[in-house]
Design a protein around this motif. Structure first.
Motif, mmCIF file in Angstrom:
data_model
loop_
_atom_site.group_PDB
_atom_site.id
_atom_site.type_symbol
_atom_site.label_atom_id
_atom_site.label_comp_id
_atom_site.label_asym_id
_atom_site.label_seq_id
_atom_site.Cartn_x
_atom_site.Cartn_y
_atom_site.Cartn_z
ATOM 1 N N ASN A 172 0.823 -1.214 0.000
ATOM 2 C CA ASN A 172 0.000 0.000 0.000
ATOM 3 C C ASN A 172 0.855 1.262 0.000
ATOM 4 O O ASN A 172 0.538 2.248 -0.674
ATOM 5 N N GLU A 173 1.947 1.241 0.769
ATOM 6 C CA GLU A 173 2.825 2.399 0.820
ATOM 7 C C GLU A 173 3.526 2.642 -0.518
ATOM 8 O O GLU A 173 3.671 3.786 -0.949
ATOM 9 N N ARG A 184 1.055 4.177 -2.767
ATOM 10 C CA ARG A 184 0.815 5.585 -2.404
ATOM 11 C C ARG A 184 1.964 6.465 -2.886
ATOM 12 O O ARG A 184 1.742 7.536 -3.480
ATOM 13 N N GLU A 216 2.182 7.492 -6.472
ATOM 14 C CA GLU A 216 1.284 8.562 -6.918
ATOM 15 C C GLU A 216 1.592 9.903 -6.258
ATOM 16 O O GLU A 216 0.930 10.892 -6.530
ATOM 17 N N GLN A 217 2.587 9.925 -5.378
ATOM 18 C CA GLN A 217 2.933 11.146 -4.647
ATOM 19 C C GLN A 217 3.972 11.933 -5.439
ATOM 20 O O GLN A 217 5.074 11.462 -5.703
ATOM 21 N N ASN A 268 7.315 8.332 -7.836
ATOM 22 C CA ASN A 268 6.180 8.833 -8.614
ATOM 23 C C ASN A 268 6.340 8.459 -10.092
ATOM 24 O O ASN A 268 7.346 8.796 -10.721
#
Length: 433
Positions: A198-199, A202, A205-206, A212
């Motif tokens: 999950n990290e 995340r 997309e950061q 990214n």
């Protein structure tokens, strides 16, 4: 007499220079680094086309059950830290030698004090990612108990060079530096894997993260060794059996928590993540302890590669890894067996410090096998993991031939292997029901 001495001296000098020249000729131009191919390495063990970058991240999984302090009159939840190492394809350029900091020993054991050491890899710290090549599949790597995120650098670097973002986890309370009660590993291993997935998604997309647009978390492989394999099998869909909760003994909180990862539990069923496409399980622990039953193993429905030694005395073979392989009836699966090897089918070779006189033999046997050269095991693992991930994650159809080594009974050699270099290896393959 003087002439005789002069002649003898001249001969001595000539012999010395000849020996020195021979030594220089035999000395490698560069040091052997974990994962470098030996002369008999199979074809896909070679590094890929990408330079490799590496970065360290500190993650926090908030409000997790503090199983080691459960029932002691303190808060049963804590913020669980996880340090991870991320290897990734970098912009074109030669890989520099990098030094990794590691320790031998086991925290809390007076007989095995922590001994710092360093070893070399081929990667560049904080290198610029290869953004122009698009996003890359994610590979999550989980060590055993005890271990560290650096336990399999021969494989993590190798896969990054072939176009994967590879993240290896320091599982808190299960590393050489912070080893604690085994209950933490039983409970947290699969939870850590899912949290890191999950990290990574995340961070992918950061906008201010180097990940990214670099990592494709929707196309993920999970690689686990020993207790890492235990976690991988569970994450893949093999819920624990009712008997598994008994591993916690009288720790009611732990038994209840482990049941949430068991077959038939709605929370567990909901956690099976479709982003994880395949698993590779090296010597997965638990089958001999009744962690899984037939119903649980049938829950694995994604392709699986199992790797084991036929004399594994930690996780077992016939009643251990091979039994998991046989029971995963709904998975297309492979079983690579190192004949007469024991448990250590996944780690880097032993560090030089483990060879020192007077060092506890456990430090050597943490990494080594008494029959197989670990450098050769490393090369073979690189080859088959490359073929497996290439076929299932990247749709590289030609790689299937490297897996189906028994497809042609008349062939003298396995695809990708040099003549006379498959002795001691077996590969089994079963289709899903």
């Amino acid at each position: 007499m003087i002439k005789k001495h002069l002649l003898e001296s001249a001969l001595t000098v000539i012999l010395f220079l000849s020996s020195f020249t021979y030594i220089l000729a035999q000395s490698p131009a560069k040091p052997f680094v974990y994962g470098d191919p030996l002369p008999d390495a199979p074809e896909l063990a070679a590094r890929g086309v990408y330079a490799v970058g590496v970065q360290t991240l500190d993650l926090i999984n908030k409000n997790q059950l503090d199983i080691l302090n459960y029932g002691k009159g303190i808060d049963s939840l804590y913020n669980r830290p996880l340090k991870v190492e991320v290897w990734y394809p970098a912009e074109a350029g030669s890989d520099k030698l990098i030094s990794y900091d590691e320790v031998m020993g086991q925290n809390g054991s007076p007989n095995r004090p922590l001994v710092p050491f360093t070893f070399l890899g081929r990667a560049t710290r904080d290198a610029k990612p290869a953004y122009s090549k698009g996003s890359f599949p994610l590979v999550i790597v989980s060590h055993g108990y005890t271990g560290s995120r650096y336990l399999m650098t021969y494989l993590t670097e190798n896969l990054a060079s072939k176009g994967y973002v590879v993240v290896a986890i320091d599982h808190t309370e299960a590393t050489f530096k912070d080893a604690a009660g085994f209950q933490s590993t039983l409970l947290n291993r699969s939870l850590d894997d899912l949290f890191v997935l999950n990290e990574m998604a995340r961070l992918g997309e950061q906008k201010d993260s180097f990940l990214n647009n670099l990592v494709d978390a929707d196309n993920t492989a999970l690689i686990g060794y020993s207790m890492g394999g235990y976690g991988a099998v569970n994450v893949a869909g093999a819920g624990y059996s009712p008997q598994a909760a008994q591993l916690f003994g009288s720790m009611a909180g732990g038994s209840t928590a482990l049941k949430k990862r068991s077959m038939g539990n709605t929370e567990y069923e909901a956690s099976i993540d479709p982003r994880i496409k395949v698993i590779v399980a090296f010597a997965p622990w638990g089958m001999q302890r009744g962690v899984w039953n037939a119903e649980g193993l049938a829950g694995i429905k994604i392709p699986s590669l199992f790797v084991a030694g036929s004399k594994d005395d930690i996780s077992g073979y016939e009643t251990g890894t091979k039994a998991i392989y046989e029971g995963a009836v709904n998975s297309e699966r492979y079983l690579l067996t190192y004949i007469d090897a024991r448990h250590n089918t996944a780690p880097n070779p032993p560090p030089a410090e483990a060879l020192e006189s007077g060092r506890p033999i456990d430090e050597y046997l943490r990494y080594a096998d008494s029959v197989w050269d670990m450098r050769r095991i490393n090369n073979i693992n690189q080859h088959f993991v490359t073929a497996f991930l290439g076929f299932y994650l990247k749709d590289m159809k030609d790689y299937k031939a490297y897996l189906d080594v028994n497809a042609n009974p008349e062939a003298k050699e396995w695809p990708g292997f040099k003549p006379r270099t498959t002795i001691g290896l077996e590969m089994d393959h079963k289709m899903a029901n």
